[in-house]
Motif scaffolding. Structure first.
Motif, short mmCIF file in Angstrom:
data_model
loop_
_atom_site.label_atom_id
_atom_site.label_comp_id
_atom_site.label_asym_id
_atom_site.label_seq_id
_atom_site.Cartn_x
_atom_site.Cartn_y
_atom_site.Cartn_z
N MET A 45 0.83 -1.20 0.00
CA MET A 45 0.00 0.00 0.00
C MET A 45 0.87 1.26 0.00
O MET A 45 0.62 2.20 -0.75
CB MET A 45 -0.87 -0.02 1.25
CG MET A 45 -2.17 0.70 1.17
SD MET A 45 -3.21 0.19 2.53
CE MET A 45 -2.52 1.14 3.85
N ALA A 46 1.93 1.27 0.84
CA ALA A 46 2.81 2.45 0.91
C ALA A 46 3.46 2.72 -0.43
O ALA A 46 3.74 3.87 -0.75
CB ALA A 46 3.87 2.23 1.99
N LEU A 47 3.68 1.69 -1.23
CA LEU A 47 4.33 1.90 -2.52
C LEU A 47 3.33 2.14 -3.64
O LEU A 47 3.68 2.72 -4.66
CB LEU A 47 5.22 0.71 -2.86
CG LEU A 47 6.56 0.68 -2.14
CD1 LEU A 47 7.26 -0.61 -2.39
CD2 LEU A 47 7.42 1.83 -2.61
N LEU A 75 0.73 11.91 0.21
CA LEU A 75 0.43 12.12 1.63
C LEU A 75 -0.11 10.83 2.24
O LEU A 75 0.30 10.42 3.34
CB LEU A 75 -0.58 13.26 1.76
CG LEU A 75 -0.65 13.97 3.09
CD1 LEU A 75 0.68 14.58 3.43
CD2 LEU A 75 -1.72 15.02 3.07
N ALA A 76 -1.02 10.17 1.51
CA ALA A 76 -1.58 8.90 2.00
C ALA A 76 -0.50 7.83 2.03
O ALA A 76 -0.49 6.98 2.94
CB ALA A 76 -2.73 8.46 1.11
N ALA A 77 0.43 7.87 1.05
CA ALA A 77 1.51 6.89 1.05
C ALA A 77 2.40 7.06 2.27
O ALA A 77 2.84 6.08 2.86
CB ALA A 77 2.33 7.02 -0.22
N SER A 78 2.63 8.34 2.67
CA SER A 78 3.43 8.57 3.88
C SER A 78 2.75 7.99 5.11
O SER A 78 3.39 7.38 5.97
CB SER A 78 3.65 10.07 4.10
OG SER A 78 4.12 10.68 2.95
N MET A 79 1.42 8.17 5.18
CA MET A 79 0.69 7.62 6.32
C MET A 79 0.72 6.10 6.29
O MET A 79 0.86 5.45 7.33
CB MET A 79 -0.76 8.10 6.32
CG MET A 79 -0.93 9.55 6.65
SD MET A 79 0.16 10.14 7.93
CE MET A 79 -0.47 9.29 9.34
#
Lengths: 81, 254, 180
Positions: free
Chosen positions: A19-21, A27-31
């Protein structure tokens, strides 16, 4: 160390990493990366590495997510992939 | 094209590693007490003799700050250099770059500022507790420093960076980052003055008042170097946030 | 079979996470995404080290209980001396008093003598997780965040110069600059 808990957290880690990638909103990827770090911290606490887990909770889930958000805020929020 | 190539490379690496970790004969399993890493005399020495050598129940802190003192000292130097490098890369003067983020004249939100006013002292006390109890519970200079730095970052997020810089100015942050390494190296040098090796704190019981044995001197020497680590980590974390969140202007804020 | 899976599962997941991180570093187009991939890669390696440090089912965290008083030679000696002062008829305390004193002058050649029944208890190596990999990884995490900050600073600088963080657009702009 509890093997059942270990398996549960390990299986949750893979979707968090993907998900992070994969999320295009940075911003959502950072979270999502913060979530990944926090799951990692839980895993290490479960394996008896309390000092490492403590550091990861403060650094990975806290400060590095803040650094990423600060950078995303000062650059572009959308990513092409 | 590039993605296919990347996929092939990643797949090959993964296949090799899968083969490596699944090999029962060569790779010890998870939780095997007789694996080479766990059964090595060094690891066993750290578990059995730490309390005898330094009176510290937390073996991780003892190995970090005493047995591997050089390692930790230069890790601290790496953090310091990273902070200085970020400073060199992004710092610009206040006037010639556009404001990043929202309108600077916005009044900070009342609920957020009130909550932070209550929360920040608690976080800072907790950071000092983590530092001071790093010997007998999880914690130490790195964790305490990051938590302390996070409290300043919280101030900068809730108000703006100028408010946080009013409490911990840029010059003070850079000075504290250097001071931490000086404290660490100073404890090492103090033991050299008594004829011991660099960072061999045992001898400092002649120097510290009220410490009667070399073991307790090691205990307090570790506390001293952890304080140094905390100074560096706190100020570098705060500096990195300040520079990254304002594109190096060190004013305004998110 | 079940035992085989149990002893390998951590390492399999470590390999998968490392593959995800490596793929993110190579194949992703956005520089921030590349950095997230790098962090995933890094934590995967830390997971490997921490998994190596785990011992059997009943191993504890690497911190001695009760502030280590049960194991500290000097604390045990002080306790024994205190016991003798209050109740001098207890003969066991005399033994505890003498042995740590003798042992403190022992060299490493007589290491076996500490496994005798008298004197302070010695922590058993099998009861605690291996502290050495924890130490190595603890510093790696903090240095990792400092280097992540440096990488983010450089990507901000790139954005300021070129106005984009996408790799293909960046390459195009750099080539166009070179042609002029």
């Amino acid at each position: 160390m509890i093997f059942e808990l270990d398996v549960l957290i390990l299986l949750l880690l893979i979707p968090a990493a993907v998900m992070a990638l994969q999320i295009r909103d940075l911003l959502a990827a950072s979270m999502a990366f913060g979530i990944y770090s926090f799951l990692m911290c839980l895993l290490w606490a479960e394996m008896g590495a309390v000092d490492v887990a403590f550091t990861e909770a403060a650094v990975g889930a806290g400060v590095s997510a803040v650094f990423l958000i600060a950078t995303v805020y000062c650059t572009k929020r959308k990513s092409s992939d | 094209m590039m993605k296919k190539l990347a996929g092939i490379v990643v797949f090959m690496v993964g296949l090799l590693l899968f083969y490596g970790v699944s090999n029962v004969d060569d790779f010890p399993g998870w939780g095997d007490p007789d694996s080479p890493a766990n059964a090595s005399p060094l690891s066993q020495y750290f578990i059995t003799d730490t309390i005898k050598d330094s009176e510290v129940p937390n073996m991780v802190t003892a190995v970090l700050a005493d047995y591997r003192g050089y390692d930790t000292m230069f890790e601290t130097v790496v953090i310091f250099i990273a902070g200085i490098a970020i400073f060199a890369v992004v710092r610009v003067s206040r006037n010639n770059s556009p404001v990043c983020g929202g309108n600077k004249d916005d009044e900070p939100d009342l609920i957020i500022t009130t909550t932070c006013r209550l929360l920040v002292p608690v976080i800072q006390i907790f950071a000092l507790y983590v530092l001071a109890h790093g010997h007998s519970s999880p914690g130490g200079g790195f964790q305490g420093g990051v938590i302390m730095g996070a409290s300043f970052i919280l101030v900068a997020v809730a108000w703006d960076l100028d408010t946080a810089l009013g409490r911990f100015s840029e010059k003070a942050a850079i000075a504290c980052a250097g001071l931490g390494i000086i404290i660490y190296a100073g404890f090492g040098l103090a033991s050299m003055f008594y004829g011991e090796e660099f960072l061999n704190y045992g001898i400092t019981h002649k120097l510290l008042p009220g410490v009667e044995s070399p073991e307790m001197a090691r205990y307090y020497g570790m506390l001293g170097v952890e304080v140094g680590v905390m100074f560096t980590v706190t100020s570098v974390m705060f500096l990195i946030y300040g520079l990254l969140s304002t594109r190096g202007r060190m004013s305004g804020g998110l | 079979m079940e035992e085989f899976i149990q002893s390998r599962f951590n390492y399999w997941i470590y390999v998968i996470l490392m593959m995800i991180g490596l793929w993110g570093m190579i194949a992703k187009n956005n520089l921030i995404k590349k950095l997230i991939g790098m962090s995933v890669f890094q934590t995967a390696i830390i997971l490997f080290y921490v998994s190596v440090a785990v011992k059997s089912e009943n191993s504890s965290i690497p911190i001695l209980p009760h502030h280590g008083h049960d194991y500290s030679p000097r604390a045990a000696a002080a306790h024994a001396a205190h016991g003798r002062a209050t109740s001098s008829e207890d003969s066991e305390d005399h033994h505890q008093d003498e042995h740590p004193h003798v042992r403190s002058h022992d060299g490493h050649g007589q290491h076996d003598s500490k496994y005798t029944n008298h004197g302070p208890k010695v922590p058993k190596a099998d009861n605690y997780a291996n502290p050495l990999p924890h130490v190595l990884m603890l510093t790696a995490i903090v240095v990792g965040v400092a280097t992540l900050g440096l990488a983010l600073a450089i990507s901000q600088k790139i954005y300021r110069e070129y106005g984009t963080l996408e790799e293909d657009e960046l390459l195009e702009k750099v080539r166009a600059e070179d042609d002029v």
